[in-house]
Write a protein that holds these residues in place. Structure first.
Motif, PDB file in Angstrom:
ATOM      1  N   LYS A  14       0.830  -1.201   0.000  1.00 14.16           N
ATOM      2  CA  LYS A  14       0.000   0.000   0.000  1.00 14.16           C
ATOM      3  C   LYS A  14       0.863   1.248   0.000  1.00 14.16           C
ATOM      4  CE  LYS A  14      -3.939   2.226   2.218  1.00 14.16           C
ATOM      5  NZ  LYS A  14      -5.054   2.099   3.153  1.00 14.16           N
ATOM      6  N   LEU A  18      -3.421   3.809  -2.883  1.00 16.70           N
ATOM      7  CA  LEU A  18      -3.250   2.682  -3.796  1.00 16.70           C
ATOM      8  C   LEU A  18      -2.814   1.420  -3.055  1.00 16.70           C
ATOM      9  CD1 LEU A  18      -1.407   4.388  -6.803  1.00 16.70           C
ATOM     10  CD2 LEU A  18      -3.868   4.043  -6.484  1.00 16.70           C
ATOM     11  N   ALA A  20      -1.749  -2.672  -3.978  1.00 19.67           N
ATOM     12  CA  ALA A  20      -1.461  -3.703  -4.975  1.00 19.67           C
ATOM     13  C   ALA A  20      -1.562  -5.070  -4.317  1.00 19.67           C
ATOM     14  CB  ALA A  20      -0.070  -3.505  -5.564  1.00 19.67           C
ATOM     15  N   VAL A  71      -3.965  -3.178  -9.057  1.00 24.75           N
ATOM     16  CA  VAL A  71      -3.720  -1.962  -8.286  1.00 24.75           C
ATOM     17  C   VAL A  71      -5.086  -1.319  -8.085  1.00 24.75           C
ATOM     18  CG1 VAL A  71      -2.660   0.321  -8.203  1.00 24.75           C
ATOM     19  CG2 VAL A  71      -1.387  -1.620  -9.139  1.00 24.75           C
ATOM     20  N   ASP A  73      -7.369   1.750  -6.311  1.00 20.47           N
ATOM     21  CA  ASP A  73      -7.464   3.044  -5.625  1.00 20.47           C
ATOM     22  C   ASP A  73      -8.679   2.974  -4.711  1.00 20.47           C
ATOM     23  OD1 ASP A  73      -7.882   5.667  -4.764  1.00 20.47           O
ATOM     24  OD2 ASP A  73      -7.237   6.542  -6.658  1.00 20.47           O
ATOM     25  N   TYR A 131      -3.344   7.155 -14.150  1.00 22.91           N
ATOM     26  CA  TYR A 131      -2.461   6.470 -13.201  1.00 22.91           C
ATOM     27  C   TYR A 131      -1.194   5.950 -13.869  1.00 22.91           C
ATOM     28  CZ  TYR A 131      -6.449   6.586 -10.018  1.00 22.91           C
ATOM     29  OH  TYR A 131      -7.480   6.997  -9.215  1.00 22.91           O
ATOM     30  N   THR A 136       2.440   4.069  -9.650  1.00 20.63           N
ATOM     31  CA  THR A 136       1.626   2.907 -10.018  1.00 20.63           C
ATOM     32  C   THR A 136       2.499   1.776 -10.555  1.00 20.63           C
ATOM     33  OG1 THR A 136      -0.191   4.401 -10.595  1.00 20.63           O
ATOM     34  CG2 THR A 136      -0.364   2.127 -11.360  1.00 20.63           C
ATOM     35  N   LEU A 139       4.417   0.030  -7.836  1.00 17.44           N
ATOM     36  CA  LEU A 139       3.570  -0.900  -7.090  1.00 17.44           C
ATOM     37  C   LEU A 139       3.422  -2.217  -7.839  1.00 17.44           C
ATOM     38  CD1 LEU A 139       0.581   1.131  -5.581  1.00 17.44           C
ATOM     39  CD2 LEU A 139       2.226  -0.288  -4.352  1.00 17.44           C
ATOM     40  N   LEU A 140       3.167  -2.144  -9.137  1.00 22.52           N
ATOM     41  CA  LEU A 140       3.035  -3.360  -9.938  1.00 22.52           C
ATOM     42  C   LEU A 140       4.322  -4.183  -9.886  1.00 22.52           C
ATOM     43  CD1 LEU A 140       1.095  -1.957 -13.030  1.00 22.52           C
ATOM     44  CD2 LEU A 140       0.285  -3.765 -11.508  1.00 22.52           C
ATOM     45  N   SER A 143       5.067  -5.865  -6.584  1.00 23.47           N
ATOM     46  CA  SER A 143       4.214  -7.039  -6.411  1.00 23.47           C
ATOM     47  C   SER A 143       4.698  -8.204  -7.266  1.00 23.47           C
ATOM     48  CB  SER A 143       2.763  -6.695  -6.753  1.00 23.47           C
ATOM     49  OG  SER A 143       2.263  -5.703  -5.885  1.00 23.47           O
TER      50      SER A 143
END
Length: 275
Positions: A14, A18, A20, A71, A73, A131, A136, A139-140, A143
């Protein structure tokens, strides 16, 4: 999802609003499909089937066997599930029991499948327009790195797209990829014969690498920054209005990039367990 258990194995990541994480149920997978429809069909003018158009969701048979990275929001109640970014993840151990990989429709990938150990196909990547930024994408990738660690994945691959279906208009970026980033033979996918389009459209001495890089989509540039390679041959996808290339990434650089983050997290978790 392949076995219904993967989503519980990973901690959500987090940052601000956002989050993920992997999809946990069919409703969340449908929210990812709705995002894919908005990006691929409404924004990029792909040609939907009758079924896809009616559902307003991009879907195919692979969705049922893949893990779906999201992801979300948490403040976007106006979007299905708040989903603003997604990636579809398919491991070789799952694909081999369920009819193979999506990429096999475009590329001969037996060298990757036989690489040894677990491999991972990345696909259906898309992010809501507002985004498409560093937070963003980080985050991807954080993950995906977590996923790679968990399943001990050595190779990632998939198809990445450039807009348009005229290879000549993409001669510079395609030729740049061919001359500068072609995968080594042992890991090199090749476009299947009936779909093969040569990427070697310009001689190497006519290529301005800086200009070529500027013409590549951000996703492909991101793979190259991770040490990614391309396969031999492009494929024209008229349904999606794109020219596709095959991407191969050895996971060493991905895991190195995020290793310190996970080492710190492991130490923190260990300290908390001891208390």
């Amino acid at each position: 999802m392949d076995d219904g258990n993967s989503a519980v194995d990973f901690d959500p990541i987090k940052v601000g609003n956002l989050v993920a994480r992997l999809a946990v149920d069919e409703t969340e997978i449908e929210a990812a499909q709705a995002l894919r429809f908005r990006v691929f069909y409404e924004e990029m003018s792909a040609h939907p089937s009758v079924e896809v158009e009616a559902a307003k969701r991009d879907f195919d048979r692979f969705d049922a066997i893949c893990d779906h990275l999201l992801v979300i929001d948490e403040k976007r109640a106006d979007l299905p599930g708040g989903v603003v970014g997604t990636y579809r993840l398919l491991r070789s151990s799952v694909a081999q029991q369920n009819g193979g990989f999506y990429s096999s429709d475009e590329y001969e990938i037996s060298r990757l499948v036989g690489f040894g150990g677990e491999t991972l196909e990345l696909g259906r990547s898309c992010v809501e327009e507002e985004y498409r930024n560093r937070p963003t994408m980080q985050l991807l990738w954080r993950s995906i790195a977590q996923y790679i660690f968990h399943y001990d994945i050595g190779i990632m691959f998939g198809c990445a797209s450039m807009p348009g279906t005229d290879p000549n208009s993409l001669a510079l970026p395609l030729s740049y990829l061919y001359h500068y980033h072609l995968a080594p033979p042992a890991l090199r996918p090749r476009a299947i014969e009936e779909r093969y389009v040569s990427m070697c459209l310009l001689p190497e001495d006519q290529i301005d690498p800086r200009r070529a890089l500027a013409e590549l989509p951000p996703l492909i540039k991101g793979y190259l920054r991770l040490g990614g390679f391309v396969g031999d041959g492009a494929v024209i996808d008229h349904d999606f209005n794109t020219t596709d290339v095959s991407i191969v990434v050895k996971t060493d650089l991905v895991t190195d990039k995020y290793l310190k983050h996970f080492e710190r997290k492991s130490r923190r978790d260990g300290e908390e367990d001891e208390r």
